[in-house]
Design a protein around this motif. Structure first.
Motif, PDB file in Angstrom:
ATOM      1  N   ALA A 116      16.200  46.901  12.987  1.00 21.77           N
ATOM      2  CA  ALA A 116      17.539  46.527  12.533  1.00 21.77           C
ATOM      3  C   ALA A 116      17.478  45.608  11.318  1.00 21.77           C
ATOM      4  N   ASP A 117      18.402  45.832  10.359  1.00 24.00           N
ATOM      5  CA  ASP A 117      18.518  44.929   9.216  1.00 24.00           C
ATOM      6  C   ASP A 117      19.090  43.585   9.640  1.00 24.00           C
ATOM      7  N   ARG A 118      19.955  43.610  10.641  1.00 26.09           N
ATOM      8  CA  ARG A 118      20.574  42.384  11.132  1.00 26.09           C
ATOM      9  C   ARG A 118      20.916  42.570  12.600  1.00 26.09           C
ATOM     10  N   MET A 119      20.837  41.505  13.378  1.00 23.81           N
ATOM     11  CA  MET A 119      21.179  41.582  14.799  1.00 23.81           C
ATOM     12  C   MET A 119      22.391  40.710  15.079  1.00 23.81           C
ATOM     13  N   ILE A 120      23.236  41.180  15.993  1.00 30.43           N
ATOM     14  CA  ILE A 120      24.427  40.451  16.430  1.00 30.43           C
ATOM     15  C   ILE A 120      24.314  40.221  17.930  1.00 30.43           C
ATOM     16  N   THR A 121      24.701  39.034  18.373  1.00 25.24           N
ATOM     17  CA  THR A 121      24.732  38.756  19.810  1.00 25.24           C
ATOM     18  C   THR A 121      25.873  37.782  20.103  1.00 25.24           C
ATOM     19  N   PRO A 122      26.491  37.848  21.292  1.00 20.58           N
ATOM     20  CA  PRO A 122      27.732  37.112  21.516  1.00 20.58           C
ATOM     21  C   PRO A 122      27.579  35.642  21.909  1.00 20.58           C
ATOM     22  N   THR A 123      26.353  35.168  22.184  1.00 19.14           N
ATOM     23  CA  THR A 123      26.194  33.772  22.596  1.00 19.14           C
ATOM     24  C   THR A 123      25.010  33.132  21.885  1.00 19.14           C
ATOM     25  N   ARG A 124      25.075  31.825  21.735  1.00 18.73           N
ATOM     26  CA  ARG A 124      23.940  31.091  21.166  1.00 18.73           C
ATOM     27  C   ARG A 124      22.734  31.146  22.103  1.00 18.73           C
ATOM     28  N   PHE A 125      23.011  31.254  23.393  1.00 17.14           N
ATOM     29  CA  PHE A 125      21.931  31.425  24.372  1.00 17.14           C
ATOM     30  C   PHE A 125      21.098  32.659  24.037  1.00 17.14           C
ATOM     31  N   MET A 126      21.772  33.783  23.742  1.00 12.32           N
ATOM     32  CA  MET A 126      21.043  35.002  23.426  1.00 12.32           C
ATOM     33  C   MET A 126      20.417  34.942  22.031  1.00 12.32           C
ATOM     34  N   VAL A 159      19.404  36.885  13.137  1.00 10.03           N
ATOM     35  CA  VAL A 159      20.295  37.035  14.293  1.00 10.03           C
ATOM     36  C   VAL A 159      21.579  36.258  14.052  1.00 10.03           C
ATOM     37  N   VAL A 160      22.707  36.943  14.191  1.00 11.14           N
ATOM     38  CA  VAL A 160      24.017  36.346  13.936  1.00 11.14           C
ATOM     39  C   VAL A 160      24.781  36.204  15.251  1.00 11.14           C
ATOM     40  N   HIS A 161      25.389  35.046  15.457  1.00 15.12           N
ATOM     41  CA  HIS A 161      26.196  34.796  16.654  1.00 15.12           C
ATOM     42  C   HIS A 161      27.653  35.125  16.365  1.00 15.12           C
ATOM     43  N   ILE A 162      28.197  36.139  17.046  1.00 11.39           N
ATOM     44  CA  ILE A 162      29.615  36.480  16.977  1.00 11.39           C
ATOM     45  C   ILE A 162      30.136  36.573  18.406  1.00 11.39           C
ATOM     46  N   PRO A 163      30.921  35.609  18.867  1.00  5.89           N
ATOM     47  CA  PRO A 163      31.349  35.609  20.274  1.00  5.89           C
ATOM     48  C   PRO A 163      32.290  36.762  20.582  1.00  5.89           C
ATOM     49  N   ASN A 164      32.311  37.162  21.841  1.00  6.18           N
ATOM     50  CA  ASN A 164      33.274  38.146  22.309  1.00  6.18           C
ATOM     51  C   ASN A 164      34.683  37.572  22.210  1.00  6.18           C
ATOM     52  N   GLY A 165      35.667  38.445  22.263  1.00  2.00           N
ATOM     53  CA  GLY A 165      37.053  38.009  22.271  1.00  2.00           C
ATOM     54  C   GLY A 165      37.829  38.755  23.338  1.00  2.00           C
ATOM     55  N   ILE A 166      39.097  38.412  23.486  1.00  2.00           N
ATOM     56  CA  ILE A 166      39.918  39.036  24.522  1.00  2.00           C
ATOM     57  C   ILE A 166      41.369  39.030  24.073  1.00  2.00           C
ATOM     58  N   ASP A 167      42.146  39.971  24.569  1.00  2.00           N
ATOM     59  CA  ASP A 167      43.571  40.046  24.280  1.00  2.00           C
ATOM     60  C   ASP A 167      44.334  39.256  25.340  1.00  2.00           C
ATOM     61  N   PRO A 168      44.810  38.058  25.006  1.00  2.00           N
ATOM     62  CA  PRO A 168      45.497  37.237  26.019  1.00  2.00           C
ATOM     63  C   PRO A 168      46.797  37.866  26.501  1.00  2.00           C
ATOM     64  N   GLU A 169      47.427  38.695  25.652  1.00  2.00           N
ATOM     65  CA  GLU A 169      48.663  39.350  26.068  1.00  2.00           C
ATOM     66  C   GLU A 169      48.397  40.363  27.177  1.00  2.00           C
ATOM     67  N   LEU A 170      47.242  41.001  27.121  1.00  2.17           N
ATOM     68  CA  LEU A 170      46.899  42.003  28.122  1.00  2.17           C
ATOM     69  C   LEU A 170      46.712  41.370  29.493  1.00  2.17           C
ATOM     70  N   TRP A 171      46.063  40.187  29.525  1.00  2.00           N
ATOM     71  CA  TRP A 171      45.770  39.537  30.806  1.00  2.00           C
ATOM     72  C   TRP A 171      46.888  38.610  31.238  1.00  2.00           C
ATOM     73  N   GLY A 172      47.706  38.139  30.280  1.00  2.00           N
ATOM     74  CA  GLY A 172      48.900  37.369  30.565  1.00  2.00           C
ATOM     75  C   GLY A 172      48.871  36.503  31.799  1.00  2.00           C
ATOM     76  N   PRO A 173      48.687  35.188  31.696  1.00  2.00           N
ATOM     77  CA  PRO A 173      48.615  34.336  32.883  1.00  2.00           C
ATOM     78  C   PRO A 173      49.832  34.454  33.768  1.00  2.00           C
ATOM     79  N   ALA A 174      49.609  34.422  35.073  1.00  2.00           N
ATOM     80  CA  ALA A 174      50.707  34.470  36.038  1.00  2.00           C
ATOM     81  C   ALA A 174      51.449  33.142  36.034  1.00  2.00           C
TER      82      ALA A 174
END
Length: 314
Positions: free
Chosen positions: A98-108, A123-138
């Motif tokens: 690979a020319d460049r690697m991506i991983t979602p945590t500094r641990f990895m 190695v580049v750190h790019i964290p995962n994300g989430i759609d808060p509207e989809l999970w919408g807190p109760a």
């Protein structure tokens, strides 16, 4: 949809002719046909499209590799012979191709740099994300206690692939110790996987089969409804490079308890958006669950901080 390594004009054997003829036959029979294949060089991307079928070509020399875990880390640094060793060899090859690697945590990031002897800028750190509207807190009660199980009992929820390293057996042991302190407590562990029979045995041995439900796989809407009813979500993994389920719990507004390991620890550290416990320690986990279930102010604080964390960072 048909997937083929070879398709005209690329031809290295009989496969190309076979797939082309089969595709055209399906089209003549009235079907809509899409063929996905490779382009060995950029010029092949512009190859003439057949009249009756759709062909999608893509180059295979892609420059970026995303790695969310490694076989060596999964096995605690000690690779057993067989498939794990073979997989680790392939991971080494991928890392250096690979020319460049991506991983979602500094641990990895640290695991990849040290485990594969890579330079830090590879190695580049790019964290995962989430759609808060989809999970919408109760919505919560006025006292901040949040929703409860259908029968009014405090509800502890966990979910994911049912594998040994996910640590659901630790939650089962914690529930055994917890039922004496909070007799009405209930738990749901959702998901399916290879460790499910062993988990059921562990639940039976601990004598908690009457308070722990294993519903198996839940559809997205069913899972979200379950998490919105939870007084507490537990992610008890023994190993977890990121733990997207923890992010889902935060977005759903459920008070969160995670094992202090890998990406889970990184997600929660310094945020006051969840509590952590010693991985594999059911007594410590039981203590943390009791804190959340009996302290409404703590539960409300965790919910508020979780919403802020998701909006600000994920």
């Amino acid at each position: 949809m048909m997937l083929s390594w070879d398709f005209p004009p690329r031809t290295t054997g009989g496969t190309a002719a076979h797939v082309a003829g089969l595709s055209e036959g399906f089209s003549r029979a009235g079907h809509e046909v899409v063929v996905i294949t490779i382009a060995a060089k950029p010029a092949e991307l512009e190859a003439k499209q057949p009249e009756s079928i759709r062909v999608i070509r893509t180059l295979v020399d892609l420059p970026v590799l995303t790695m969310h875990g490694t076989e060596r880390v999964r096995h605690g640094g000690q690779l057993p012979p067989g498939a794990p060793t073979d997989i680790s060899s392939i991971e080494w090859w991928l890392a250096f191709q690979a020319d460049r690697m991506i991983t979602p945590t500094r641990f990895m990031v640290e695991q990849l740099v040290t485990g594969f002897e890579l330079s830090e800028d590879h190695v580049v750190h790019i964290p995962n994300g989430i759609d808060p509207e989809l999970w919408g807190p109760a919505p919560t009660d006025d006292d901040g206690a949040g929703p409860v199980a259908a029968d009014g009992a405090p509800l502890v929820v966990s979910w994911g692939q049912v594998k040994y390293e996910k640590g659901f057996q630790v939650l089962a042991r914690a529930m055994h110790g917890l039922r004496g302190r909070i007799p009405e407590v209930r738990s749901v562990i959702a998901g399916r996987g290879t460790y499910l029979p062993e988990l059921q045995t562990q639940i039976d041995v601990e004598g908690v089969s009457d308070i722990i439900a294993l519903p198996g796989f839940l559809r997205d809407n069913e899972l979200r409804n379950l998490v919105h009813r939870a007084n507490c979500v537990v992610i008890p993994s023994l190993y977890e490079p990121f733990g997207i389920v923890a992010l889902e719990a935060l977005a759903a507004g459920a008070p969160l308890i995670v094992a202090d390991t890998g990406g889970l620890a990184e997600l929660i550290a310094g945020t006051d958006a969840g509590l952590t416990f010693e991985p594999g320690n059911p007594d410590d986990l039981a203590d943390k669950i009791e804190q959340v279930l009996t302290d409404n102010d703590l539960a409300a604080t965790l919910r508020a901080n979780a919403r802020d964390l998701v909006a600000r960072k994920y």
